[in-house]
Write a protein that holds these residues in place. Sequence first.
Motif, short mmCIF file in Angstrom:
data_model
loop_
_atom_site.label_atom_id
_atom_site.label_comp_id
_atom_site.label_asym_id
_atom_site.label_seq_id
_atom_site.Cartn_x
_atom_site.Cartn_y
_atom_site.Cartn_z
N LEU A 39 49.02 40.16 40.09
CA LEU A 39 48.89 41.27 39.37
C LEU A 39 48.39 42.55 40.24
N ALA A 40 47.27 41.97 40.75
CA ALA A 40 46.28 42.93 41.68
C ALA A 40 47.08 43.22 43.09
N GLU A 41 47.99 42.40 43.40
CA GLU A 41 48.60 42.74 44.63
C GLU A 41 49.63 43.93 44.25
N SER A 42 50.23 43.66 43.09
CA SER A 42 51.13 44.93 42.59
C SER A 42 50.42 46.17 42.50
N VAL A 54 40.80 43.69 39.09
CA VAL A 54 41.83 42.53 38.61
C VAL A 54 41.87 41.40 39.74
N ARG A 55 41.76 41.68 40.61
CA ARG A 55 41.59 40.55 41.88
C ARG A 55 40.32 39.74 41.48
N LYS A 80 38.88 43.63 31.88
CA LYS A 80 39.38 44.34 30.86
C LYS A 80 40.30 45.45 31.02
N VAL A 81 41.06 45.15 32.17
CA VAL A 81 42.36 46.06 32.31
C VAL A 81 43.45 45.40 31.48
N ARG A 82 44.22 46.38 30.70
CA ARG A 82 45.12 46.12 29.67
C ARG A 82 46.19 44.93 30.16
N LEU A 83 46.72 45.14 31.28
CA LEU A 83 47.70 44.28 31.68
C LEU A 83 47.32 43.06 32.34
N CYS A 84 45.80 42.86 32.43
CA CYS A 84 45.35 41.68 32.95
C CYS A 84 45.75 40.23 32.48
#
Length: 330
Positions: A39-42, A54-55, A80-84
């Motif tokens: 996700l962090a890459e995105s 996120v990373r 706490k990022v919503r999509l994490c």
Amino acid sequence: MQDNYNKDPKRNQMELLSDKDKIGKDRPWKEKKVKTLVLAESYERLGMKKAYRVRDCGSFLEFKRYTNGTLKLNGANFCKVRLCPMCSWRRELKIFAQTSKVMDKALEMRDYRFIFLTLTCKNVEGVELSGTLDKLFHAFKKLSERKVFKNAVKGWFRALEVTHNLDEDSKDYDTYHPHFHIIIMVNKSYFNKPELYISQERWTNLWKDSLQVEYTPIVDVRAFKTRTKKQVSKSIAETAKYTVKDNDYILDGNEEMTDSAVMVLDKALANRRLVAFGGQLKRIHKELNLDDAEDGNLINTGIDEELREDVDYVLEHYQWHIGYNQYFKK
Ligand SMILES: [Zn+2]
């Protein structure tokens, strides 16, 4: 990356994290951590700064190890990022625990009955998702303020779910399906009183009217039957699931679609109350002094509470190793 670890001559001296649940299944720390990296890459490709948070999410974990061997999370750096995927998993545990507690308490007070209600609308394209969610939230508010609803419903729990259609053969491919899972709490007498009872057809019309659409939206209604109270609250809590499954936006080997889904969902879900309690259930949630299910503490989810706090423990620390894709004890 796994191979690097297997080739490391010192690997036998490195202790891997092993955290198992009550039935002996590994808790998904590693799996979720790997997904945070994808996700962090995105986010990075999309030029969004939250990529860094996120990373790093969950790279450090502190556990209490009790004398009986079980682990309980005591500290972590969650983003706490919503999509994490890591934080979503923790949030799901928390919502499950809170919903169970609130329902248990309600059933202690009175012999309530529960109804599952699924309120849907048509699938929409990514660009329309945010606007459609505005309409859904507004429609639910209108529905819950109607006299017929207020007379019949003693309390409610509402959870938003958005699914992303990934079936290439479907006419709805790459569209989104937002809907509400709702638990309605009614008095036992609800089913015998025609002036209170709301049929499936009536629910459908009420929802259509609140949503102000020309088509007839799909509305599913089912009463809930189980033998024991404990079973009831557990099963009810099962509906408190992910808002979006991470597999719906973290798409292996498809960066383009991953990025478009992440962008759409990140924007559409920002600043929304994804789960909420109403009526008596809201009152009980407040009475039990539970913190916010969504934004509250993700370390203590309230799910391992049966562990007594006076039992002896030692603290253990684990660190995520990027090259090896594993958690190691420090
Ligand atoms: Zn996170």
